[in-house]
Every structure is written in C-alpha cells, then in structure tokens.
Design an enzyme around this catalytic site. Structure first.
Site, PDB file in Angstrom:
ATOM      1  N   GLY A   1       0.946  -1.143   0.137  1.00  0.00           N
ATOM      2  CA  GLY A   1       0.070  -0.006  -0.017  1.00  0.00           C
ATOM      3  C   GLY A   1       0.798   1.271  -0.089  1.00  0.00           C
ATOM      4  O   GLY A   1       1.829   1.180  -0.628  1.00  0.00           O
ATOM      5  N   SER A   2       0.613   2.114   0.910  1.00  0.00           N
ATOM      6  CA  SER A   2       1.011   3.770   0.572  1.00  0.00           C
ATOM      7  C   SER A   2       2.593   3.752   1.141  1.00  0.00           C
ATOM      8  O   SER A   2       3.207   4.515   0.725  1.00  0.00           O
ATOM      9  CB  SER A   2       0.371   4.553   1.596  1.00  0.00           C
ATOM     10  OG  SER A   2      -0.978   4.368   0.946  1.00  0.00           O
ATOM     11  N   THR A   3       3.007   2.712   1.778  1.00  0.00           N
ATOM     12  CA  THR A   3       4.545   2.691   2.214  1.00  0.00           C
ATOM     13  C   THR A   3       5.249   2.575   0.987  1.00  0.00           C
ATOM     14  O   THR A   3       6.376   3.440   1.033  1.00  0.00           O
ATOM     15  CB  THR A   3       4.841   1.575   3.281  1.00  0.00           C
ATOM     16  OG1 THR A   3       4.322   0.476   2.693  1.00  0.00           O
ATOM     17  CG2 THR A   3       4.194   1.911   4.788  1.00  0.00           C
TER      18      THR A   3
END
Lengths: 107, 569
Positions: free
Chosen positions: B285-287
């Site tokens: 995801g956003s990491t």
C-alpha cells in the site's frame, strides 16, 4: 658383590611394580576428577540457564510491576544527561592555575 | 630292565603327555584361537563410546544467553531384566508424569532396551536415582534450552529431539552450531570402571561455535510486548515489528505475533513458528510511495514544491477508478506524500514511466531476497514491466500488484535514513569457538547506493511532514524528529479473488531521529478488526516502541537540557 646385585635387582623389580600400581591408582584418580568436572560443568550450565531465565526482561518487568508496584516512566520523566567535553583551558586559566599551585607550594 | 626303570619311563611318558597337552592347549589358545580370543578380550576390556561436543550457545549483542545446551537425564528400561514391570511402572509414573499403563506396556515388550522418557528435568533424574529401580537406567543427553521462553523464538528457531536444528538460526547455522562427534575407546576393569585410557592426552570433542547476535534482548522485549498488545487490541490475525540500525543493517529486534515457546514446540504447527517477517509477503500500500517519491526526486521528475492535481479524489485509469481517502485538489508533491494521495502517487509513477520505476524498485531490493542470514526468506513479487497491465504503473505506484516482505520494506526505508545507501540486513554478528576466539565476524555490507544523499535528505524532510501534519501523526515521539510513512492495503479475498473490504494490512515504516537516525522500524498489523488504517493501528505502536527504545539507548531528546562539564574557573 653378588648380594648387592640381587638387592639392586629386587629394588628395580619393586620400583617397576610400584610404578605400575601407581599409574593405575592415578588413572582411577584422574577418572574420578574427570567425572567430578563433568558434574560441576553440568551444574554450572544448569545455573547459567536458570540465571538467564531469571534475568529475562519479561520476568523482570512482571516482578517490577506486579510485585513491587513499579510503573514505566511517563513522558518527560526520563532526562538523559550527556556530559559534554570541557573546552581546553585558556592561557589565562592556565596562568591562574599555575599561580595557585605555586602559592600552595610556598605554604 | 628293572621295575624302577619302567616306572621312570612311565613317569617320563606321563610328564611328556602332560606337557604335550599343555603345549597343545597353548598352541590352540595362542595360535589357532588367537584372533577370536583377542577380540573377546577387547570386547570385555574396551568400551567404545561416541563423544559429542556441546552445541554452541546463542547470545545477544550484550552476551545475554538466548539458547544453550545442558546435559539432562534420559530414562530407559531393560524389559528383559525386569521381574515386575507393573511395580516399576507404579514407581516411575508419578516421577515421569506418564500414565502407569503406558510405562507398563513399554516395559512388557520383548526388548533389551526401551526409552521411557527423554531429556527430562534434572530434578526428576535425582528422584529416580534415589528410587534405584533394577532394570531402569539413566543416560545424560544434551537438551536445548531457551531460557527466555518465547522471546525471539521466530528468529532462534528450535532443534529436534536428536539435537538437529529444524527452524530459524538453529537450522541456518546447524553446521557451525553442532558439536564435533568423535568415537573413543576406553579401557575398563572388571568392575566396569574406566582405567586410565589414553586419558591424559585424550582430546575432548570440540563444542560447536557460539553465535553472537545483533539482537538486543531488551529492544526485542519492548517490540514483542508492544506488538502483542497491539495485535490483541485490534484483534488482528498477526503482526510483525522489525527494528534495525540504518547505518549497518544490523537487526536489533524482530518480533512476530502470535508468539510461541521454542521449549515446547511438539504440539504446534508450522503456521505458528513461521517467521512472517521474511516468509510472508503483503501488498504494502502507501508505504511504497516512499520508493516512488525517492525515484521521482532522484530523477528530478518532481521537486518537493511541484504541484499536482488530486482530481478531487477520483481518477480513471485503464477503465478503472482510483480513489483517494479524501477529495484533494491542487497540492505540492510533499503534501501528496504527507496526505498519502493515491492519485498523486499514480501520476508520479506515470511521469517516471515503467522502466525507471521498475529500475528503482529493483534497486531498493524488491523482488529479490535481502539475503539476511535466516532461513525461509522469500523474494516477494515484482513482475517485470513486460507482464504489467495497463493499470500496473498506477497500481504499483500506490503499492498494489507488488508483494513485499516486512524486511524488504524496512531495509528500503533504512536506505533513505542511511543517506541513500542500501545495507544488507543481518542477525549474526560473530561466531566464536569454545575458547572464545573469534572465528568469523560479520561486518556491515553495503549493497548499493540507491539515491543521492541530497535526495535522501529531501525525502526525509517530506517524511517528517507525514508525522507532523500528515497521516502518521500518531507515530510522533515527543522530543524527537520522526520520519515515516503509513500504509493501508486491502487484501485479496481468497474466495472471491477481488480486494476485500474487510481484510487489510495496516503498517507504518520510518526512522528516528530523522536528522541522525538511530533506528529504522516497521510495524505491520495483519487483518486488524475495526479501524484498519496504518496511521491508527501501526503508527501508535511505532511511537511506543520508539520512545522506549530511544530512552533505553540513551538518545537525547532534541529539547533535552545538556549539561556541560566545565572546569571551575
């Protein structure tokens, strides 16, 4: 002469027998000590495992909180102080220090 | 020929016959049966034993024992020499904690040897010695002890009943840990005692090498305690925390939940002892935006102040819609990262293009093993651009269509903390022989430079914004500058094959202090119930662990009063 030779011979035989007996006796002694060493090493290892288990952070934390009623430090309760290296003394400071030590020496 | 002469001959003949018999017997014993009799004598006088050196100890970076071998008793029975098996079983049962019928059944077998209980507690052995039951014997065997219980279990692994490493470091370093095996012949006397063998010069088999780990047991404890709490609190399926030193790649803690006790693994399944930090992949995801941002800054596709339009939270890519969690309009590149805009990340990825994005993903170590010295590591999933679909560029930029391990992700972010240099993570820092001599030392290993120091510092400033005013405010540690990124990824529902609205992974990855990093850390919470945002379930864990570890390491807060030791004037 003959009796001297016989005596020397007997002495040699006795010495040989004594040496063999002593080797066997020391052999048993060494084995006993070795067995003792094994037992002591085993005990040392058992104690080390016990020590390691008793000093586990999980256990210490449990004892501290449950038994001793301690609580983890809250925010701002821990201040870490790092002593900084003092700057080298100035020439003036060195001069004053010398004056003081000289004055002490005079007294 | 008188009678006396006849007697003399008879006597002579008798003597000759006697000597003849003796001579015959002598030849029979000394010549004809020599080989067999020598062998029989040897069997009676000599005892061959296999001696095995102790298995090496495992200690943490401060010398605290994490695994070691201790000789403990194993109990056997000789059924053929037992008169009353029922009676023996009655005495043994309460000491061995085994059912009486079970022991009796074993003792009634037509065998010369049966194991009754192996590697029992020394106290049980003492009690059995006092009972002194005929036909029941005891031998000492090495048993592996993990004195800290479940602490670090997923990294340490465990050994089987025969003392061979089956999981974790025990398996990875089996060759170095196990002691030397040597056959020795001992002379014994009529009472069975060992008589001065080649005793004085007898070489005791060498013990296995001792492993020194990079792990700090206190940091490991803090990570495990906080992870257990977080997993319990969010009723998650599992969780992982990895703490490492960005400058060296040395792993300080690797916590996996649920935990297990390596002293009692018999009843557990592989699912419980699997080291999820490196065997399980998840969509980050956003990491993943950290890597996309690093690539964009390095390639000068974006500057922190470059403007991006957030399409008011909806954008169509390859006939599918990409959503943001809030309606965003115009924003700077830095704000895009701080607010974790999927649309902004997708646009950045598109500006970078397939080959450049793929090159940076590879450079940061995705799609390949980190080569950490632990078994079972997987490479994750990173398809080559040839296999990418029309949406892949956008999806990968926001951390979908890519599978990473927590270890890969924390290593990649640690590279930003380390001025753009990717290090190889490692757990074993040294190996010593039984005399304490250093046999092997692991030095920090630089894998490659992934971005310039300038890019790394610019990105660090942006990531600090994530914690001060973005999605990761709950990771903020008072008195310290924290840089990091939240991640929330939906999981694919195995039943439908589509992204599930209920199953997700919440994570936070970052480093602290941002200006002079001491720790890089990742927190991954798998399938939390209720609110699953990384900023809600993982970021607070980062804060709690970071705060305690920094205090433990004696790292000063930025606002700390510094006392100077100045010579009196």
């Amino acid at each position: 002469m003959k009796s001297v030779v016989i005596t020397a011979g007997l002495c040699l035989v006795f010495f040989f027998v004594w040496e063999r007996v002593d080797i066997v006796r020391l052999g048993y002694h060494i084995e006993r000590l070795k067995a003792q060493k094994v037992l002591l090493e085993r005990e040392r290892d058992q104690l080390q495992v016990k020590f390691s288990a008793l000093t586990a952070p999980e256990r210490i934390a449990k004892v501290a909180t449950d038994k001793l009623g301690m609580v983890p430090p809250q925010q701002g309760q821990v201040l870490i102080v790092h002593p900084q290296q003092a700057p080298p003394p100035s020439l003036e400071q060195v001069r004053i220090a010398r004056t003081i030590s000289t004055a002490k020496g005079e007294r | 020929m008188g009678p006396s002469r006849g007697r003399r001959y008879s006597l002579l003949a008798l003597m000759l016959a006697g000597f003849g018999i003796i001579l015959f017997r002598l030849v029979t014993l000394q010549v004809l049966q020599a080989a067999e009799l020598t062998a029989r004598a040897d069997r009676q006088h000599q005892k061959s034993v296999t001696l095995e050196g102790a298995r090496g100890t495992v200690i943490d970076r401060h010398g605290k024992v994490l695994a070691m071998n201790v000789e403990v008793p194993s109990i056997f029975g000789v059924p053929t020499s037992l008169d009353n098996p029922a009676n023996a079983a009655r005495f043994l049962s309460p000491v061995l904690h085994i059912r009486r019928e079970e022991i009796e059944k074993k003792l009634r077998q037509e065998k010369h040897f049966v194991w009754l209980a192996r590697k029992i507690e020394p106290e049980q052995g003492h009690r059995l010695e006092q009972l002194s039951i005929d036909g029941i014997g005891m031998v000492m065997e090495g048993r592996r002890f993990y004195p800290k219980g479940p602490l670090l279990a997923h990294v340490l692994g465990f050994v089987g009943m025969d003392g061979i490493g089956l999981e974790g470091l025990e398996r990875r370093y089996e060759t170095q840990l196990h002691g030397e095996k040597r056959m020795t012949i001992l002379q014994r006397d009529a009472l069975g005692r060992t008589v001065f063998p080649k005793g004085l010069r007898e070489q005791v088999p060498a013990a296995g090498h001792a492993l020194t780990l990079t792990i700090d047991e206190v940091i490991q404890y803090i990570a495990e305690k906080e992870l257990e709490q977080a997993v319990d609190h969010s009723r998650a399926k599992s969780g992982t925390i990895i703490v490492l030193e960005p400058q060296s790649g040395a792993i300080l803690a690797m916590a996996v939940s649920p935990r297990f006790d390596p002293n009692a693994v018999a009843a557990l399944t592989a699912d419980r002892w699997r080291n999820r930090a490196l065997t399980d992949t998840y969509e980050p995801g956003s990491t993943m935006k950290v890597v996309v941002a690093a690539a964009a800054l390095e390639e000068r596709v974006m500057m922190p102040g470059s403007m991006l339009f957030g399409e008011n939270g909806r954008m169509t890519v390859a006939s599918t819609t990409i959503h943001d969690h809030e309606k965003l309009g115009w924003m700077t590149f830095a704000e895009m990262i701080q607010k974790s805009s999927n649309i902004g990340a997708a646009k950045t990825g598109m500006l970078l293009g397939e080959s450049r994005l793929y090159r940076y993903l590879q450079a940061f170590g995705f799609g390949q093993r980190t080569d950490v010295d632990l078994p079972g590591e997987v490479a994750g999933l990173l398809k080559s651009p040839r296999e990418w679909g029309r949406r892949s560029l956008a999806s990968i930029s926001m951390g979908q269509e890519v599978g990473v391990t927590p270890l890969q992700m924390v290593s990649a972010v640690a590279a930003i903390a380390n001025d753009g240099v990717l290090m190889k993570p490692y757990v074993v820092s040294g190996m010593r022989d039984q005399k304490g001599q250093l046999v092997k030392e692991t030095l920090p290993h630089v894998k490659r430079r992934v971005v310039s120091p300038v890019t790394a510092r610019t990105l660090t400033t942006i990531l600090e914004g994530v914690v001060t005013s973005g999605t990761g405010t709950k990771a903020a540690i008072p008195g310290f500058r924290v840089a990091g990124k939240t991640g929330t990824a939906q999981k694919v529902d195995p039943r439908t094959g589509a992204y599930s609205s209920a199953l997700s992974v919440g994570s936070f990855v970052g480093f602290v202090p941002a200006d002079s990093p001491r720790l890089a850390m990742i927190v991954v919470i798998d399938e939390p119930q209720g609110e699953a945002w990384g900023g809600v379930v993982a970021a607070p864990v980062f804060r709690r662990v970071g705060e305690q570890v920094l205090t433990y390491l004696g790292v000063s807060r930025d606002d700390q009063v510094k006392i100077a030791m100045v010579a009196p004037q």
